[in-house]
Design a protein around this motif. Structure first.
Motif, short mmCIF file in Angstrom:
data_model
loop_
_atom_site.label_atom_id
_atom_site.label_comp_id
_atom_site.label_asym_id
_atom_site.label_seq_id
_atom_site.Cartn_x
_atom_site.Cartn_y
_atom_site.Cartn_z
N ARG A 177 0.82 -1.21 0.00
CA ARG A 177 0.00 0.00 0.00
C ARG A 177 0.85 1.26 0.00
N GLY A 180 2.48 1.61 -3.38
CA GLY A 180 1.44 2.02 -4.32
C GLY A 180 1.04 3.46 -4.16
N ARG A 181 1.01 3.95 -2.92
CA ARG A 181 0.66 5.35 -2.68
C ARG A 181 1.67 6.27 -3.34
N LYS A 184 1.47 6.02 -7.26
CA LYS A 184 0.28 6.63 -7.86
C LYS A 184 0.56 8.05 -8.31
N GLU A 185 1.45 8.74 -7.61
CA GLU A 185 1.76 10.13 -7.95
C GLU A 185 3.14 10.30 -8.58
N GLN A 187 6.62 8.42 -10.72
CA GLN A 187 7.02 7.35 -11.61
C GLN A 187 7.94 6.38 -10.89
N ASP A 188 7.62 5.10 -10.93
CA ASP A 188 8.49 4.06 -10.39
C ASP A 188 9.55 3.75 -11.45
#
Length: 265
Positions: A177, A180-181, A184-185, A187-188
């Protein structure tokens, strides 16, 4: 396994400033376990990656910690930018290519009974690019880790820069989580442009990707992953994580693109 035939550090794009002022930058994220292992091997790994910016986790925090940090920076042919004990472990190193605008060490809220966490942050200029930096090491406990991910994003927004890089030990994989947080905002890096290998823990039996380099969307990620051509003995003896190396292109700040007025106009 490597994502392609070209996984040599020597084949990565070189650090440089483009004609338009944008900066091609090598970024390294590395948990160094408080330098409790082979310090010379650690420095050799860092030097081999030839980074402009190093996002450190578990920097020395106790007796003469500044001396230890300075020694590692010198052995790595870098300088200490911010962090260490004053950020509860995260630290930033940089090459002389970076011009420092400001730094700030941030302590995150303490949960009784758990380890204190913090952020090492800075704003630097490379070429015509201006970028915010956040080195982080998130909690071992899931609920606190998720909350800290939100605080990292708040800190990115507070830097007030056109672009930012976040890197560190997230203590969970991309299915978590907190990860993912952030993703979400931001770039991985591995998801955007995988290079080398994926897993960062542990050096002897890599099976988890818990360390990451992430950027704001305007940054072009050219490659990101664990290098495959570093000395295996150095990797095993330097620390208990593997390094994540990314190459990114940071656009020039608009003001840096302005054409200066002619002196005789």
């Amino acid at each position: 396994m490597p994502t392609g035939a070209n996984t040599s550090i020597s084949e990565l794009p070189k650090s440089r400033t483009e004609p338009d002022g944008s900066a091609v930058v090598r970024v390294l994220s590395y948990n160094i376990r408080s330098m409790r292992d082979d310090e010379d091997a650690l420095a050799r790994v860092i030097r081999a990656c030839a980074p402009d910016l190093v996002f450190v986790q578990e920097a020395p925090r106790f007796f003469r910690w500044r001396k230890h940090a300075a020694r590692l920076a010198a052995k790595s042919e870098l300088v200490v930018l911010s962090g260490g004990a004053t950020a509860a472990g995260p630290m930033l190193l940089c090459s002389l290519r970076a011009t420092v605008e400001r730094t700030e060490d941030v302590l995150l809220p303490l949960t009784p009974g758990l380890h204190r966490r913090g952020l090492a942050t800075a704003v630097v200029r490379l070429g015509g690019a201006r970028v915010g930096l956040v080195s982080c090491h998130l909690s071992l406990r899931a609920d606190e880790r998720y909350a800290q991910a939100g605080l990292v994003l708040d800190r990115v927004a507070a830097l007030g820069t056109p672009h930012a890089i976040v890197a560190g030990d997230l203590n969970e994989g991309p299915g978590g989580r907190a990860f993912g947080r952030l993703a979400k905002e931001l770039q991985d890096g591995w998801a955007a442009s995988p290079w080398g290998t994926e897993h960062t823990f542990s050096p002897t039996a890599p099976h988890q990707r818990i360390d990451a380099v992430l950027t704001t969307p305007g940054i072009d990620i050219l490659s990101c992953g664990v290098p495959t051509d570093l000395d295996p003995h150095d990797l095993r003896t330097a620390t208990d994580h593997l390094p994540v190396l990314a190459v990114v292109r940071i656009p020039a700040e608009r003001s840096a693109l302005a054409i200066p007025a002619s002196s005789d106009s």
